[in-house]
Design a protein around this motif. Sequence first.
Motif, PDB file in Angstrom:
ATOM      1  N   ALA A 260      -9.572  15.899   4.242  1.00 10.32           N
ATOM      2  CA  ALA A 260      -8.494  15.394   5.099  1.00 10.32           C
ATOM      3  C   ALA A 260      -8.402  13.870   4.983  1.00 10.32           C
ATOM      4  N   ARG A 261      -9.554  13.211   4.912  1.00 12.17           N
ATOM      5  CA  ARG A 261      -9.584  11.751   4.807  1.00 12.17           C
ATOM      6  C   ARG A 261      -8.952  11.301   3.484  1.00 12.17           C
ATOM      7  N   SER A 262      -9.334  11.966   2.376  1.00  4.66           N
ATOM      8  CA  SER A 262      -8.748  11.623   1.079  1.00  4.66           C
ATOM      9  C   SER A 262      -7.233  11.787   1.086  1.00  4.66           C
ATOM     10  N   VAL A 263      -6.762  12.884   1.630  1.00  3.61           N
ATOM     11  CA  VAL A 263      -5.317  13.139   1.677  1.00  3.61           C
ATOM     12  C   VAL A 263      -4.614  11.978   2.380  1.00  3.61           C
ATOM     13  N   GLU A 264      -5.166  11.535   3.493  1.00  2.00           N
ATOM     14  CA  GLU A 264      -4.535  10.469   4.272  1.00  2.00           C
ATOM     15  C   GLU A 264      -4.439   9.151   3.511  1.00  2.00           C
ATOM     16  N   ILE A 265      -5.486   8.844   2.719  1.00  2.00           N
ATOM     17  CA  ILE A 265      -5.453   7.559   2.004  1.00  2.00           C
ATOM     18  C   ILE A 265      -4.827   7.690   0.614  1.00  2.00           C
ATOM     19  N   GLY A 266      -4.253   8.872   0.312  1.00  2.00           N
ATOM     20  CA  GLY A 266      -3.529   9.030  -0.948  1.00  2.00           C
ATOM     21  C   GLY A 266      -4.424   9.279  -2.154  1.00  2.00           C
ATOM     22  N   GLN A 267      -5.612   9.826  -1.884  1.00  2.00           N
ATOM     23  CA  GLN A 267      -6.524  10.125  -2.991  1.00  2.00           C
ATOM     24  C   GLN A 267      -6.467  11.626  -3.299  1.00  2.00           C
ATOM     25  N   ASP A 268      -6.282  11.964  -4.569  1.00  2.00           N
ATOM     26  CA  ASP A 268      -6.234  13.372  -4.951  1.00  2.00           C
ATOM     27  C   ASP A 268      -7.646  13.956  -5.011  1.00  2.00           C
TER      28      ASP A 268
ATOM     29  N   MET B 205       0.839  -1.205   0.000  1.00  2.00           N
ATOM     30  CA  MET B 205       0.000   0.000   0.000  1.00  2.00           C
ATOM     31  C   MET B 205       0.869   1.248   0.000  1.00  2.00           C
ATOM     32  N   SER B 206       0.523   2.183  -0.871  1.00  2.00           N
ATOM     33  CA  SER B 206       1.310   3.416  -0.936  1.00  2.00           C
ATOM     34  C   SER B 206       0.933   4.356   0.201  1.00  2.00           C
ATOM     35  N   ALA B 207       1.943   4.980   0.775  1.00  2.13           N
ATOM     36  CA  ALA B 207       1.673   5.946   1.831  1.00  2.13           C
ATOM     37  C   ALA B 207       1.681   7.367   1.278  1.00  2.13           C
ATOM     38  N   ARG B 208       1.620   7.472  -0.058  1.00  2.00           N
ATOM     39  CA  ARG B 208       1.555   8.806  -0.644  1.00  2.00           C
ATOM     40  C   ARG B 208       0.317   9.519  -0.117  1.00  2.00           C
ATOM     41  N   ARG B 209       0.466  10.797   0.193  1.00  2.95           N
ATOM     42  CA  ARG B 209      -0.694  11.573   0.627  1.00  2.95           C
ATOM     43  C   ARG B 209      -1.337  12.187  -0.614  1.00  2.95           C
ATOM     44  N   GLY B 210      -2.650  12.329  -0.586  1.00  4.33           N
ATOM     45  CA  GLY B 210      -3.347  12.887  -1.738  1.00  4.33           C
ATOM     46  C   GLY B 210      -3.022  14.358  -1.974  1.00  4.33           C
ATOM     47  N   LEU B 211      -3.117  14.778  -3.227  1.00  6.27           N
ATOM     48  CA  LEU B 211      -2.916  16.185  -3.580  1.00  6.27           C
ATOM     49  C   LEU B 211      -4.248  16.937  -3.516  1.00  6.27           C
TER      50      LEU B 211
END
Lengths: 214, 214
Positions: B90-98, B1-7
Amino acid sequence: MSARRGLLIILSSPSGAGKSTLARGLRDWDPTIRFSVSATTRPPRTGEVDGQDYYFVTDETFRRQVKDGEMLEHARVFGNYYGSPREPVARSVEIGQDVLFDIDWQGADQIARSSLREQVLSIFILPPSIHELRRRLIQRGQDSDEVIEARMRKSWDEISHWQGYDYVLVNDDVTETQDRLRAIITAERLRLPRQPGIGRHVTKLQDEFEETAG
Amino acid sequence: MSARRGLLIILSSPSGAGKSTLARGLRDWDPTIRFSVSATTRPPRTGEVDGQDYYFVTDETFRRQVKDGEMLEHARVFGNYYGSPREPVARSVEIGQDVLFDIDWQGADQIARSSLREQVLSIFILPPSIHELRRRLIQRGQDSDEVIEARMRKSWDEISHWQGYDYVLVNDDVTETQDRLRAIITAERLRLPRQPGIGRHVTKLQDEFEETAG
């Protein structure tokens, strides 16, 4: 005529990560990108052309050029000097031509602290694995085991400086990496501070708005 | 799982510059991009669906949400409030969704100063000309002459804030603008601080190097 200043596109990677293929791919994609030709004190290899692959110079000439500030960056690698002549780069930047640098982290670091730092776009290419890197070095068949081990140590030294770059790409699939490089260059050219034409366009819009607002 | 934060992809423009078409094009290109649904106190127009086009709320509810810090940004335009609820973003950012925001310069400015500012990518779309902007507003056939003139003044106010954005694109040719938007989003996702996976990859390379260096 666009007053955009050229970008200094720095491509660094350990040797064997596929950087040369990627650099050629970029030139095929956009032939206006100019390759920066490095100066070096190492002797030419078979087939290398002076002024095209490198500017082959003597130690004395190289040292004088560094002393006179004629090198944008320079480094000593395996006992030889390598450097990027400043003048052709500065000229390209002024006429809005992007310049591609195939240099190591020491050179990237020096350019990032030079007077042209605002124009720098730095990209580091990582190999998918160390095994793959070694395999590619062996496959080239140019070097003895000892030289390969020295190159592997140099590769690790290079990789360990990945954090100084704007972008880091893992070259797992060459086509995907090419696409990513193109997207990065396309985007970086569009960043606001790099587009002086936008200011002129807004001035035109303002004139139109004032005319029509009556 | 990627830990990238969403843009947080902010798209601003004067109305009539083609922003809605571009936003839809981005969703077609990458369906993982989520549109931020704004809350507003203005009444729904025919065909607008609550929770999809907007969250339609009362003045009282809106003011309470602002007071309780539940709005990432908000602004008053033509007498109505508009705002972006913070929690889903905030939730999207945490799960890496732009998340894509269709908001004006006031909202963009507030998000750029919020706790999520590191994730912001802001793009301003300019029309090729003011005449074209007016033509598109008239062509929509939704508004009276008076409303059109008010919108034109609002448009100019919006345009005059172009300098606060990361990227500014002139929407001369919709296909070219789409390509540019895609390149910008692709590149921004690849910027080093936004790729936590790279650090893990380098650790893996280091382990391999140490094993094979024996």
